[in-house]
Design an enzyme around this catalytic site. Structure first.
Site, PDB file in Angstrom:
ATOM      1  CG  ASP A  30      -0.190  -0.188   2.517  1.00  0.00           C
ATOM      2  OD1 ASP A  30       0.556   0.738   2.890  1.00  0.00           O
ATOM      3  OD2 ASP A  30      -0.324  -1.250   3.169  1.00  0.00           O
TER       4      ASP A  30
ATOM      5  CG  ASP B 249       5.596 -15.232   0.082  1.00  0.00           C
ATOM      6  OD1 ASP B 249       6.554 -14.465  -0.083  1.00  0.00           O
ATOM      7  OD2 ASP B 249       5.201 -15.599   1.209  1.00  0.00           O
TER       8      ASP B 249
ATOM      9  CD  GLU C  97      19.680 -23.470 -15.684  1.00  0.00           C
ATOM     10  OE1 GLU C  97      18.500 -23.833 -15.603  1.00  0.00           O
ATOM     11  OE2 GLU C  97      20.559 -23.822 -14.848  1.00  0.00           O
TER      12      GLU C  97
END
Ligand code: GLA
Length: 730
Positions: free
Chosen positions: A532, A546, A612
């Site tokens: 907020d 999460d 990667e």
């Protein structure tokens, strides 16, 4: 002047670059709302109608005039007690248990600059950027004064509102409901858009028609919550991303809230935003003041993208603070999804060593480093480094990490206590619990009573000792449960506790902000459970969710973008299959999604394959190059992930010379029709060049027809395109 008062008509007229907001003091001293919408130089007093309506009472002062009723007139700050039976902004109970008050205009002043609120976050601005209007209203029977505050940020198309309630009488009064702002519309049909969700799936977008009912969202959890974000958008029925009138209300507060919208008997719409009333029973003694937190209002005549632009810009430039406010944040790797509670110093050093090779700037040691903390059942409250677990002191660990050229950050959760902790054994009464009852546990932890200064002080002292003796450059401030069992051993009135708790939280955060200005603080509450504008005053970024699944994040970040800047969105690349959903998504697509925020990684870098590593190195480099455009550019939503087969979004520099397009294909079918992405906000007549392929595109065609995306035989294919202006004219 953006605030004007017409003496003859007694009308206040607040103007921003593209909006006007008007209300008047009427002959009885009530404040009647007139207009909020497209900027006009005219006055709107003729919109008021006076008609005798049955069962709508008339104030005594109106004598025999039955056409004057506050039950149907649009108001600026409606209160219970003057004959308005709709939802009101203020409900006061006096010492005898009677509810209601009657507020009349007393005086006003207009001044340069933006007001601030003691102990609470608020939009800030310089004297040249904002003006303040203060109006004093008074109930002479209760000897109660209410100050309405308006801040006008002309260039941002933003008006802020707040109110201060002062009790001058010797009798204590009780505040049961307090809203910061009310929007009354005398005409029109509206929808309301809210942002609902749950843990790991925050800020989904829901649009509902405002009918003859009370539409209400809010949080009783003591925090703004995953479940409803404290932000509401009201739109005309046919408003879209690009057209139509729409209004935003964003609450600058991190505790419980309530927002409501209703259509009344006369087809008029009322929208309110303020504190959660069921848990408010605030005792206000003689000469005490109660501050109703601020609401940011904004209006756009050009649809939702424009409205989001106002909110994003205001929050980034006039709510967020500190040295990191507009700085590019460090790219970080966080240990949570890499090793959860199984952290140890040597492994963290390995992560740091790998991080530096990939260009990552910072290592964050998440949960598990303090007290007895091998899982989430113990340790909270004991902010003492567990050197045995780390295998070294914290200073040694940080020195080794820093020696690689990597910064170091830690995770904390100061508002909580585990029953299995030294703090709880020493001070069980510091945890919230109602006497005689067992408290409800959440994640097997209890909430500390932050309405008590000594509790805030004690935890602050523990944390500051760690910060004073170690080179820590980032903090992740977490909060992992909803509040219940609200009781404070020190409160005379338990109805004050939740509000005072939030003041305690802000006090702690303000001390960190002042005493450790060099530390970047990231907010978090089980991800985005306290996302907020209030928290953003103290923490310029917040862990968005999460849920690190790139496809779910498309929805979460899409919803978040309606009200919050991209620079506030904590977003990381995590492992595939994803730990929350099990979904497999390419590293390229995970990178693109995470780059739409403050970027980082949340996986074990020591387990990466060579290919990667190559991709990640490239991603980090690209993010650093593009970050100014991503964070400072204007953001556009180009599609709706719930309706479209592709989720696309775009950044464009303020001078419109540089564009970045990102898109992810979320639906794949055989023999699909091509999908066209229509760009927005480009310079008419200009030509832009794709920096990768060298192909040139006409801006108007990109906006009118769009760019076809060709689906490849791969799920969750992503697209990116970086365009630079080539010619102003074709
Ligand atoms: C919360 C946070 C996570 C992680 C854990 C640690 O769930 O949102 O990112 O920090 O706590 O316990």
């Amino acid at each position: 002047m953006s605030i004007n008062f017409d003496e003859s008509k007694k009308i206040f007229h607040l103007t921003t670059s593209h909006s006007s907001y008007q209300f008047k003091i009427d002959k009885y001293g009530f404040l009647l709302h007139l207009y909020y919408g497209k900027r006009t130089e005219q006055l709107a007093d003729f919109v008021l109608t006076y008609i005798d309506r049955g069962f709508s009472g008339n104030p005594y002062d109106a004598g025999n005039d039955r056409t004057y009723s506050l039950d149907v007139l649009p108001q600026e700050f409606p209160v219970t007690g003057t004959g308005d039976y709709r939802n009101t902004a203020l409900l006061i109970e006096n010492a005898m248990g009677c509810t209601g008050c009657d507020l009349r205009y007393q005086s006003h002043c207009i001044r340069k600059g933006k007001y601030s609120l003691k102990g609470l976050p608020a939009v800030y601005a310089s004297e040249s950027e904002a003006e303040t209007l203060e109006i004093i209203l008074r109930d002479s029977v209760l000897d109660l004064e209410v100050t309405l505050l308006y801040g006008v940020l002309e260039d941002y198309d933003v008006i802020t509102r707040s109110a201060i309630v002062k009790n001058r009488d010797k009798q204590t009064i009780y505040i049961h409901k307090a809203s910061s702002a009310c929007l009354d519309f005398v005409n029109g049909k509206y929808d309301v858009i809210s942002f609902y969700g749950r843990h790991t799936m925050e800020r989904n977008v829901e649009r509902t028609h405002i009918g003859h009912h009370t539409y209400e969202i809010g949080s009783r959890r003591g925090t703004s919550s995953h479940h409803y974000n404290p932000m509401l958008i009201v739109t005309e029925e046919d408003a879209t991303e690009d057209a139509g009138n729409c209004y935003a209300m964003s609450f600058v507060y991190s505790g419980g809230f309530e927002a409501s919208a209703e259509m009344d008997q006369m087809e008029q719409t009322r929208v309110l935003m303020g504190l959660q009333p069921e848990q408010l029973h605030y005792a206000l003694k003689q000469d005490d003041e109660f501050i109703v937190p601020e609401v940011i209002l904004s209006y756009s005549a050009q649809g939702l993208n424009q409205l989001s632009y106002h909110l994003q810009k205001t929050i980034r430039q006039h709510v967020c603070r500190g040295i990191y406010q507009t700085k590019i944040r460090p790219v970080l790797v966080n240990s949570w999804e890499a090793s959860y509670y199984n952290i140890d110093g040597n492994h963290l050093c390995e992560l740091a060593k790998q991080a530096v090779e990939l260009g990552i700037d910072m290592l964050v040691m998440d949960d598990g480093w303090f007290g007895k903390r091998d899982d989430d059942n113990s340790g909270l409250g004991d902010w003492v480094v567990n050197e045995e677990k780390l295998g070294m002191t914290l200073s040694e660990l940080i020195a080794r990490v820093n020696a690689y050229g990597v910064k170091f950050g830690i995770w904390i959760e100061p508002e909580m206590v585990s029953e299995d902790s030294n703090l709880y054994r020493l001070h069980p009464d510091w945890a919230m619990a109602i006497p005689g009852r067992n408290p409800v546990r959440g994640r097997n932890q209890l909430v500390l009573d932050f309405s008590r200064k000594e509790v805030v002080d004690a935890v602050y002292n523990q944390i500051s000792q760690i910060l004073d003796s170690n080179h820590i450059e980032y903090i992740k401030w977490d909060m992992n449960r909803s509040i219940l069992d609200v009781y404070s051993h020190s409160a005379e009135n338990q109805g004050n506790v939740l509000y005072d708790y939030v003041l305690g939280l802000y006090d702690f955060l303000e001390r960190l902000h002042v005493n450790y200005p060099q530390i970047l603080i990231e907010g978090c509450s089980g991800g985005g459970g306290r996302f907020d504008a209030g928290m953003l005053y103290y923490t310029p970024q917040i862990w968005c969710s999460d849920n690190t699944d790139a496809i779910d994040r498309l929805y979460i970040q899409y919803g978040t973008s309606f009200g919050y800047p991209i620079s506030a969105v904590g977003s990381h690349v995590s492992a595939s299959p994803n730990h929350q959903t099990g979904r497999i998504v390419s590293l390229e697509t995970r990178g693109i999604v995470a780059m739409s925020g403050t970027f980082g990684y949340e996986l074990d870098l020591t387990e990466l394959t060579e290919s990667e590593k190559k991709i990640i190195k490239e991603q980090v480099k690209r993010y650093k190059e593009l970050a100014p455009l991503i964070l400072d550019g204007r953001y556009y939503r180009l599609s709706n992930p719930r309706q479209d087969k592709v989720t696309a979004w775009q950044y464009i520099s303020e001078d419109q010379n540089e564009i970045l397009l990102y898109a992810v294909q979320t639906e794949l079918h055989s023999n699909m029709a091509p999908i066209y992405i229509q760009f927005r906000g480009l310079k008419h007549g200009a030509v832009y060049k794709d920096t990768d392929s060298g192909i040139c595109y006409a801006a108007d065609i990109l906006m009118e027809v769009g760019l076809p995306l060709l689906p490849e035989l791969q799920e969750y294919q992503s697209y990116q395109m970086h365009l630079i202006i080539q010619k102003e004219r074709f």
